[in-house]
Structures are given as structure tokens and as C-alpha cells.
Design a protein around this motif. Structure first.
Motif, PDB file in Angstrom:
ATOM      1  N   ALA A 216      -9.614  -9.092   4.493  1.00 43.29           N
ATOM      2  CA  ALA A 216      -9.586  -7.987   3.527  1.00 43.29           C
ATOM      3  C   ALA A 216      -8.209  -7.818   2.884  1.00 43.29           C
ATOM      4  O   ALA A 216      -8.106  -7.333   1.763  1.00 43.29           O
ATOM      5  CB  ALA A 216     -10.013  -6.680   4.193  1.00 43.29           C
ATOM      6  N   CYS A 217      -7.168  -8.249   3.561  1.00 42.47           N
ATOM      7  CA  CYS A 217      -5.801  -8.068   3.066  1.00 42.47           C
ATOM      8  C   CYS A 217      -5.271  -9.287   2.317  1.00 42.47           C
ATOM      9  O   CYS A 217      -4.077  -9.355   2.010  1.00 42.47           O
ATOM     10  CB  CYS A 217      -4.871  -7.740   4.226  1.00 42.47           C
TER      11      CYS A 217
ATOM     12  N   ARG B 203       0.803  -1.221   0.000  1.00 42.11           N
ATOM     13  CA  ARG B 203       0.000   0.000   0.000  1.00 42.11           C
ATOM     14  C   ARG B 203       0.841   1.278   0.000  1.00 42.11           C
ATOM     15  O   ARG B 203       0.543   2.208  -0.740  1.00 42.11           O
ATOM     16  CB  ARG B 203      -0.947   0.011   1.206  1.00 42.11           C
TER      17      ARG B 203
ATOM     18  N   CYS C 281      -1.472  -8.663   6.201  1.00 45.30           N
ATOM     19  CA  CYS C 281      -1.253  -7.935   7.455  1.00 45.30           C
ATOM     20  C   CYS C 281      -0.431  -8.747   8.445  1.00 45.30           C
ATOM     21  O   CYS C 281       0.112  -8.193   9.396  1.00 45.30           O
ATOM     22  CB  CYS C 281      -2.583  -7.516   8.085  1.00 45.30           C
TER      23      CYS C 281
ATOM     24  N   GLY D  59      -8.056  -4.325   7.323  1.00 40.66           N
ATOM     25  CA  GLY D  59      -9.236  -4.200   8.174  1.00 40.66           C
ATOM     26  C   GLY D  59      -8.877  -4.373   9.631  1.00 40.66           C
ATOM     27  O   GLY D  59      -8.697  -3.415  10.373  1.00 40.66           O
TER      28      GLY D  59
ATOM     29  N   THR E 205      -2.963  -0.035  -3.624  1.00 38.93           N
ATOM     30  CA  THR E 205      -3.897   0.160  -2.511  1.00 38.93           C
ATOM     31  C   THR E 205      -5.127  -0.747  -2.570  1.00 38.93           C
ATOM     32  O   THR E 205      -6.017  -0.625  -1.736  1.00 38.93           O
ATOM     33  CB  THR E 205      -4.347   1.627  -2.444  1.00 38.93           C
ATOM     34  N   GLY E 206      -5.170  -1.666  -3.525  1.00 42.47           N
ATOM     35  CA  GLY E 206      -6.289  -2.600  -3.597  1.00 42.47           C
ATOM     36  C   GLY E 206      -6.312  -3.573  -2.429  1.00 42.47           C
ATOM     37  O   GLY E 206      -7.363  -4.067  -2.048  1.00 42.47           O
ATOM     38  N   THR E 207      -5.168  -3.853  -1.861  1.00 41.52           N
ATOM     39  CA  THR E 207      -5.094  -4.718  -0.682  1.00 41.52           C
ATOM     40  C   THR E 207      -5.544  -3.892   0.517  1.00 41.52           C
ATOM     41  O   THR E 207      -4.870  -2.938   0.903  1.00 41.52           O
ATOM     42  CB  THR E 207      -3.658  -5.238  -0.474  1.00 41.52           C
ATOM     43  N   HIS E 208      -6.694  -4.243   1.064  1.00 37.91           N
ATOM     44  CA  HIS E 208      -7.253  -3.460   2.170  1.00 37.91           C
ATOM     45  C   HIS E 208      -6.798  -4.006   3.515  1.00 37.91           C
ATOM     46  O   HIS E 208      -6.539  -5.202   3.654  1.00 37.91           O
ATOM     47  CB  HIS E 208      -8.775  -3.463   2.101  1.00 37.91           C
TER      48      HIS E 208
ATOM     49  N   PHE F 230     -15.270  -3.167   0.488  1.00 39.39           N
ATOM     50  CA  PHE F 230     -14.091  -3.272   1.343  1.00 39.39           C
ATOM     51  C   PHE F 230     -13.523  -4.687   1.371  1.00 39.39           C
ATOM     52  O   PHE F 230     -12.318  -4.887   1.287  1.00 39.39           O
ATOM     53  CB  PHE F 230     -14.386  -2.792   2.768  1.00 39.39           C
ATOM     54  N   CYS F 231     -14.378  -5.687   1.432  1.00 37.77           N
ATOM     55  CA  CYS F 231     -13.916  -7.075   1.492  1.00 37.77           C
ATOM     56  C   CYS F 231     -13.579  -7.639   0.117  1.00 37.77           C
ATOM     57  O   CYS F 231     -12.951  -8.691   0.009  1.00 37.77           O
ATOM     58  CB  CYS F 231     -14.967  -7.959   2.156  1.00 37.77           C
TER      59      CYS F 231
END
Length: 160
Positions: free
Chosen positions: A50-51, A31, A63, A42, A37-40, A104-105
Motif C-alpha cells: 500500500a505504501c 504523509r 514504510c 498498511g 497522504t495518498g501513500t497509504h 486502500f491498495c
């Protein structure tokens, strides 16, 4: 002075060589260092999914992994799914079945399901539900996501 290490990693087929702090997570590397930044992010505990990215083809919580652990490896993120402007069959099925609401997910779901469809090109509904059981969605109720995954499997089998 922070401890650093130089890594070489292929992300979405593109080689990168960077010096990174040994404590930097893969999610933060993607990120903040590479602006993917598509890898979120949470929960930052590996619970929400989410990651999720693929590392050497396997679903991995970005994460929970350090960037230095990707040295010499292959990482796939949601940014790598589309072929130029053309959505992947899975992305197109998510769009067509309204498999996302807030979104988000969605990156984590897409990467988890990419792994599933590679391993099981014709999954059952139960297999899809099992695969996404580690990805939390607070909006959809999962039915549209399952329908999208099954439709994507059908689309992919028709293309081969």
C-alpha cells in the motif's frame, strides 16, 4: 535530542529541503511532513504494498525506507500521476474498469503499474499479474486491476 539530517529531495518534480529525524520513514515523511497522504500505510513490514512509491523510477516500499535515504533522489507518489485535473491513462483505466473498491491498495497498485508500464509498454496479462503480486488487495479479486493495466497500456500506445 533526536539525530537529524538535512535532506534535499524532489517529490513529484517539486524540490524539498527539510531537516528530518534519521529514523523517520519515507511514508511518515510524505504523509506527516509534506501532507501527501495518498501513500497509504498498511502493514508497516513491506508486505502489503500500500505504501509503494517510485524512488528514481523503481518501486519502493515507503514504510521500509528512511526519509534520509532519499537525499539527492527523485520520489514519485500517487499525487504526481495526474496532470492537473486530467487523470493519467492508468488512473482513467482504473476508474473505467472499476479497478478499485475500498481504494486502500490503489495508490500502491498505481505506482507499481506505473513502473511496469514504463519498462514494458505492452505487457502481457502474466507480466501484469507478476508485477502486482507484491500488492495485496482484499476487495477486487485483481481481475479488474489487470484489465485496467492492460487497457492503460493500449491507451498509452495509441497516444504515442
Amino acid at each position: 535530542m533526536p539525530d537529524t539530517r538535512t535532506i534535499s529531495v524532489a517529490i513529484n518534480g517539486k524540490p524539498y529541503r527539510r531537516e528530518v529525524e534519521t529514523r523517520l520513514t519515507l511514508a511518515d515523511f510524505l504523509r506527516h511532513e509534506l501532507l501527501l497522504t495518498g501513500t497509504h500505510v498498511g502493514c508497516e513490514h513491506g508486505v502489503c504494498g500500500a505504501c509503494t512509491v517510485l524512488v528514481d523510477g523503481a518501486s519502493t516500499r515507503a514504510c521500509l525506507m528512511f526519509a534520509v535515504q532519499t537525499d539527492g533522489r527523485r520520489v514519485e507518489t500517487v499525487e504526481g500521476l495526474a496532470q492537473g485535473e486530467a487523470l493519467s491513462p492508468l488512473q482513467a483505466a482504473f476508474r473505467d474498469h472499476h479497478g478499485l473498491q475500498c481504494g486502500f491498495c490503489t495508490p500502491g497498485m498505481l505506482m507499481t503499474l506505473t513502473e511496469l508500464l514504463r519498462e514494458s509498454p505492452r505487457p502481457t496479462e502474466a507480466q501484469v499479474r507478476d508485477a502486482i503480486s507484491g500488492n495485496v488487495c482484499r476487495c477486487t479479486g485483481y481481475q479488474a486491476i489487470v484489465a485496467a493495466a492492460l487497457d492503460a497500456a493500449q491507451r498509452m500506445s495509441e497516444r504515442s
